[in-house]
Design a protein around this motif. Structure first.
Motif, PDB file in Angstrom:
ATOM      1  N   GLN A 186      39.551  62.290 -40.036  1.00  0.00           N
ATOM      2  CA  GLN A 186      40.368  63.504 -40.066  1.00  0.00           C
ATOM      3  C   GLN A 186      40.102  64.391 -38.859  1.00  0.00           C
ATOM      4  OE1 GLN A 186      39.640  65.340 -43.943  1.00  0.00           O
ATOM      5  NE2 GLN A 186      39.292  63.292 -44.781  1.00  0.00           N
ATOM      6  N   VAL A 187      38.882  64.329 -38.326  1.00  0.00           N
ATOM      7  CA  VAL A 187      38.496  65.133 -37.166  1.00  0.00           C
ATOM      8  C   VAL A 187      38.052  64.184 -36.054  1.00  0.00           C
ATOM      9  CG1 VAL A 187      36.926  66.895 -36.282  1.00  0.00           C
ATOM     10  CG2 VAL A 187      37.782  67.053 -38.636  1.00  0.00           C
ATOM     11  N   LEU A 188      38.639  64.359 -34.868  1.00  0.00           N
ATOM     12  CA  LEU A 188      38.306  63.537 -33.704  1.00  0.00           C
ATOM     13  C   LEU A 188      37.885  64.457 -32.564  1.00  0.00           C
ATOM     14  CD1 LEU A 188      38.265  60.882 -32.036  1.00  0.00           C
ATOM     15  CD2 LEU A 188      40.698  61.297 -31.555  1.00  0.00           C
ATOM     16  N   ARG A 189      36.650  64.240 -32.073  1.00  0.00           N
ATOM     17  CA  ARG A 189      36.151  65.013 -30.931  1.00  0.00           C
ATOM     18  C   ARG A 189      35.748  64.033 -29.841  1.00  0.00           C
ATOM     19  NH1 ARG A 189      32.933  67.755 -35.199  1.00  0.00           N
ATOM     20  NH2 ARG A 189      34.119  69.592 -35.858  1.00  0.00           N
ATOM     21  N   LEU A 190      36.401  64.134 -28.694  1.00  0.00           N
ATOM     22  CA  LEU A 190      36.138  63.248 -27.570  1.00  0.00           C
ATOM     23  C   LEU A 190      35.847  64.127 -26.352  1.00  0.00           C
ATOM     24  CD1 LEU A 190      36.070  60.383 -26.419  1.00  0.00           C
ATOM     25  CD2 LEU A 190      38.540  60.532 -26.057  1.00  0.00           C
ATOM     26  N   ARG A 191      34.572  64.162 -25.959  1.00  0.00           N
ATOM     27  CA  ARG A 191      34.145  65.076 -24.901  1.00  0.00           C
ATOM     28  C   ARG A 191      33.427  64.295 -23.811  1.00  0.00           C
ATOM     29  NH1 ARG A 191      31.390  69.110 -29.330  1.00  0.00           N
ATOM     30  NH2 ARG A 191      33.306  70.015 -30.190  1.00  0.00           N
ATOM     31  N   LEU A 200      39.232  64.981 -19.745  1.00  0.00           N
ATOM     32  CA  LEU A 200      40.177  63.869 -19.660  1.00  0.00           C
ATOM     33  C   LEU A 200      41.298  64.192 -18.672  1.00  0.00           C
ATOM     34  CD1 LEU A 200      40.612  62.904 -23.428  1.00  0.00           C
ATOM     35  CD2 LEU A 200      39.163  61.778 -21.736  1.00  0.00           C
ATOM     36  N   VAL A 201      41.834  63.150 -18.068  1.00  0.00           N
ATOM     37  CA  VAL A 201      43.061  63.260 -17.273  1.00  0.00           C
ATOM     38  C   VAL A 201      44.141  62.531 -18.059  1.00  0.00           C
ATOM     39  CG1 VAL A 201      44.189  62.742 -15.093  1.00  0.00           C
ATOM     40  CG2 VAL A 201      41.755  63.315 -15.119  1.00  0.00           C
ATOM     41  N   PHE A 202      45.084  63.288 -18.607  1.00  0.00           N
ATOM     42  CA  PHE A 202      46.062  62.722 -19.540  1.00  0.00           C
ATOM     43  C   PHE A 202      47.201  62.025 -18.801  1.00  0.00           C
ATOM     44  CE2 PHE A 202      44.294  66.493 -21.754  1.00  0.00           C
ATOM     45  CZ  PHE A 202      43.703  65.841 -22.812  1.00  0.00           C
ATOM     46  N   ILE A 256      41.699  71.635 -26.164  1.00  0.00           N
ATOM     47  CA  ILE A 256      41.545  70.837 -24.947  1.00  0.00           C
ATOM     48  C   ILE A 256      40.834  71.696 -23.903  1.00  0.00           C
ATOM     49  CG2 ILE A 256      42.725  69.557 -23.134  1.00  0.00           C
ATOM     50  CD1 ILE A 256      45.035  69.115 -25.088  1.00  0.00           C
ATOM     51  N   LYS A 257      39.795  71.132 -23.280  1.00  0.00           N
ATOM     52  CA  LYS A 257      38.983  71.899 -22.347  1.00  0.00           C
ATOM     53  C   LYS A 257      38.661  71.055 -21.117  1.00  0.00           C
ATOM     54  CE  LYS A 257      34.718  74.677 -22.361  1.00  0.00           C
ATOM     55  NZ  LYS A 257      33.549  75.092 -23.207  1.00  0.00           N
ATOM     56  N   ASP A 258      38.653  71.699 -19.946  1.00  0.00           N
ATOM     57  CA  ASP A 258      38.240  71.039 -18.701  1.00  0.00           C
ATOM     58  C   ASP A 258      38.974  69.717 -18.493  1.00  0.00           C
ATOM     59  OD1 ASP A 258      36.427  73.107 -18.243  1.00  0.00           O
ATOM     60  OD2 ASP A 258      34.819  72.080 -19.308  1.00  0.00           O
ATOM     61  N   SER A 259      40.279  69.730 -18.658  1.00  0.00           N
ATOM     62  CA  SER A 259      41.077  68.504 -18.545  1.00  0.00           C
ATOM     63  C   SER A 259      42.252  68.719 -17.601  1.00  0.00           C
ATOM     64  CB  SER A 259      41.571  68.060 -19.927  1.00  0.00           C
ATOM     65  OG  SER A 259      40.487  67.718 -20.768  1.00  0.00           O
ATOM     66  N   PHE A 318      40.008  59.056 -16.642  1.00  0.00           N
ATOM     67  CA  PHE A 318      41.444  58.903 -16.443  1.00  0.00           C
ATOM     68  C   PHE A 318      42.025  57.970 -17.495  1.00  0.00           C
ATOM     69  CE2 PHE A 318      40.205  60.515 -12.387  1.00  0.00           C
ATOM     70  CZ  PHE A 318      41.320  61.123 -11.856  1.00  0.00           C
ATOM     71  N   LEU A 319      43.018  58.452 -18.218  1.00  0.00           N
ATOM     72  CA  LEU A 319      43.768  57.582 -19.115  1.00  0.00           C
ATOM     73  C   LEU A 319      44.788  56.808 -18.291  1.00  0.00           C
ATOM     74  CD1 LEU A 319      44.359  60.127 -21.999  1.00  0.00           C
ATOM     75  CD2 LEU A 319      42.853  58.152 -22.057  1.00  0.00           C
ATOM     76  N   ARG A 320      44.887  55.514 -18.513  1.00  0.00           N
ATOM     77  CA  ARG A 320      45.845  54.702 -17.768  1.00  0.00           C
ATOM     78  C   ARG A 320      47.269  55.017 -18.217  1.00  0.00           C
ATOM     79  NH1 ARG A 320      43.877  48.691 -18.614  1.00  0.00           N
ATOM     80  NH2 ARG A 320      44.324  49.370 -20.756  1.00  0.00           N
ATOM     81  N   MET A 321      48.210  54.697 -17.375  1.00  0.00           N
ATOM     82  CA  MET A 321      49.610  54.998 -17.676  1.00  0.00           C
ATOM     83  C   MET A 321      50.074  54.303 -18.944  1.00  0.00           C
ATOM     84  SD  MET A 321      50.420  57.162 -15.442  1.00  0.00           S
ATOM     85  CE  MET A 321      52.171  57.271 -15.754  1.00  0.00           C
TER      86      MET A 321
END
Length: 222
Positions: free
Chosen positions: A124-129, A158-160, A178-181, A137-140
């Motif tokens: 229910q809660v997702l934290r990805l830091r 993250l780079v979305f 969302i922080k520092d992304s 970098f997330l791929r296209m």
């Protein structure tokens, strides 16, 4: 058998005289207690006694963080551990899944597999830091999140891409932080259920706009 005696004739332990009081708690409570520990420490409880051997596998939370619970874990030091942990843990339901790692070469492929595991376990809660000088970098081609259970999401470092922030397949999502992304490659943030959106220290594209489509939004902080 006389009151106050054990089977072998020794005096029975009084409620306040010590002993394994934590181990006497129901499994459901121990599963929640273990959810507050870093994953490394939760797994180590398996050596306490036979009863503890598999309790960590059903902890309601899984936290991949530093040993002190405050600092991020070095990604290269925990990568193989987490891969093995998820295989051994199986598909027990999760309430919270947290990853807080640091490093100059965080492998986004592993992060994607870990996040997919969390959604398969109905987190229910997702934290990805991600901490460090180099963002992840997330791929296209990395797909958007899809979960019928996620209500709260936190991202950092993250780079979305242009698809990842489409939350249309997360129908009960309420909070996103969302922080520092970077939103340089993200044209749209969309969710029909989102109530609260918080974006801190972000980088946006100066030549195009990142549109927010969230008709039920009640709170927005930029």
């Amino acid at each position: 058998m006389p009151a106050g005696k054990s089977r072998k004739g020794a005096p029975a332990a009084a409620p306040g005289s010590g002993g394994d009081r934590i181990g006497a708690l129901p499994d459901e409570i121990l599963h929640r207690v273990l959810s507050f520990l870093p994953a490394q420490q939760a797994v180590q409880t398996c050596v306490l006694a036979r009863r503890w051997l598999d309790l960590w596998k059903s902890a309601t939370g899984l936290r991949v963080v530093g040993a002190d619970s405050k600092e991020p874990a070095p990604f290269e030091e925990v990568r193989e551990f987490v891969d093995s942990l998820l295989l051994l843990r199986g598909s027990s339901p999760l309430e919270t899944f947290e990853v807080r790692v640091a490093g100059d070469a965080v492998d986004v492929r592993h992060l994607r597999l870990w996040v997919r595991y969390a959604t398969m376990c109905d987190a229910q809660v997702l934290r990805l830091r991600i901490h460090g000088e180099a963002p992840a970098f997330l791929r296209m081609e990395d797909p958007a999140l899809a979960s019928r259970h996620l209500t709260n999401i936190e991202f950092r470092g993250l780079v979305f891409n242009n698809e990842f922030l489409d939350f249309s397949r997360c129908p009960v999502l309420q909070d996103v932080k969302i922080k520092d992304s970077s939103f340089m490659n993200a044209e749209r943030i969309s969710s029909l259920s989102l109530k609260r959106l918080n974006i801190i220290r972000a980088m946006f594209n100066h030549s195009s706009r990142t549109r927010i489509h969230a008709p039920n939004l009640a709170s927005l902080e930029l």
